[in-house]
Design an enzyme around this catalytic site. Structure first.
Site, PDB file in Angstrom:
ATOM      1  N   GLU A   1      24.872  11.510  34.161  1.00  0.00           N
ATOM      2  CA  GLU A   1      23.857  11.724  33.128  1.00  0.00           C
ATOM      3  C   GLU A   1      24.472  11.776  31.742  1.00  0.00           C
ATOM      4  OE1 GLU A   1      21.799  15.471  33.255  1.00  0.00           O
ATOM      5  OE2 GLU A   1      20.854  15.025  31.323  1.00  0.00           O
TER       6      GLU A   1
ATOM      7  N   GLU B   1      13.397  14.133  29.029  1.00  0.00           N
ATOM      8  CA  GLU B   1      13.986  13.790  30.328  1.00  0.00           C
ATOM      9  C   GLU B   1      13.495  12.382  30.641  1.00  0.00           C
ATOM     10  OE1 GLU B   1      16.181  15.392  32.056  1.00  0.00           O
ATOM     11  OE2 GLU B   1      15.932  17.558  31.776  1.00  0.00           O
TER      12      GLU B   1
ATOM     13  N   HIS C   1      24.804  17.459  27.623  1.00  0.00           N
ATOM     14  CA  HIS C   1      26.053  17.610  28.394  1.00  0.00           C
ATOM     15  C   HIS C   1      27.234  16.920  27.678  1.00  0.00           C
ATOM     16  CE1 HIS C   1      23.091  18.970  31.280  1.00  0.00           C
ATOM     17  NE2 HIS C   1      22.466  17.824  31.110  1.00  0.00           N
TER      18      HIS C   1
ATOM     19  N   HIS D   1      18.126  13.518  27.678  1.00  0.00           N
ATOM     20  CA  HIS D   1      18.601  13.850  29.021  1.00  0.00           C
ATOM     21  C   HIS D   1      17.980  12.913  30.039  1.00  0.00           C
ATOM     22  CE1 HIS D   1      20.357  18.033  28.444  1.00  0.00           C
ATOM     23  NE2 HIS D   1      19.785  17.813  27.263  1.00  0.00           N
TER      24      HIS D   1
HETATM   25 ZN   LIG Z   1      20.508  17.077  31.330  1.00  0.00          ZN
END
Ligand SMILES: [Zn+2]
Length: 214
Positions: free
Chosen positions: A46, A176, A8, A101
């Protein structure tokens, strides 16, 4: 050379038109250029977590003599799109690519997982990416982080829908690190000490993978 891809970006939320642009998903379909990512309930985003951890991994790898390229130079921009992120490893001729992430799942869910492209689309996705996923998984376990209790098996998650992995022609995985909607993990990712622990574990995993390739 290692590519780190902090997921992102800080201005994605302010530029919905740009990030909704459709790009190749790497399997013959299309998907959005990028997304805003998730956040803790307290509002820690995030994208900031991803960038901070990536920067810390970069510092650690650089200190260990490994050259590092980031897919974005700061946390104040838009994109890049997932297809461009997916090609970054080839452009840098990287030995490994790690996309960083954190997830936004149900509050009762917890733990980390490592995603890789499956079914594989090229030789790098077949053997080496899966080996990188296992080595990184083991390093996160060694760092004291629990396996995901809500996705994947043994903290590994084969995925066909992640464009950044589909476009990769170098060993590439997506980590993640935590569930930002889980109160305990939200506290961890929101603290510099917690982020440094993730960075240390990811660095160990990357160095382990490079050593095995050695
Ligand atoms: Zn993400």
């Amino acid at each position: 050379m290692v590519v780190l891809d902090p997921g992102h970006n800080g201005r994605n939320g302010a530029e919905p038109g740009a990030i909704r642009r459709q790009v190749s998903d790497g399997r013959g379909g299309m998907k959005a250029c990028n997304t805003t990512g998730t956040a803790t309930d307290a509002g820690y985003p995030e994208h900031a977590f991803n960038f901070d951890v990536a920067t810390r991994v970069q510092q650690r790898l650089t200190a260990a003599g490994v050259q590092v390229v980031l897919t974005r130079p700061d946390d104040d921009g838009v994109g890049p799109c997932v297809d461009e992120r997916g090609r970054a490893g080839e452009e840098a001729d990287a030995a490994a690519v790690v996309s960083i992430h954190a997830d936004g799942a149900a509050p009762g869910a917890a733990g980390f997982h490592v995603a890789y492209s499956a079914p594989p689309l090229n030789p790098a996705q077949a053997g080496p990416a899966q080996e990188l996923a296992r080595v990184l998984r083991d390093a996160l376990r060694d760092g004291g982080f629990p396996d995901s209790d809500y996705i994947g098996d043994d903290a590994l998650s084969p995925r066909a829908d992640l464009a950044g992995l589909n476009h990769a022609t170098r060993p590439t995985v997506l980590v993640e690190c935590a569930n930002m909607r889980n109160a305990d993990e939200a506290a961890l990712v929101s603290s510099p000490e917690g982020r440094d622990r993730y960075a240390a574990a990811i660095t160990d995993g990357v160095l382990g993978f490079l050593g095995r390739k050695g």
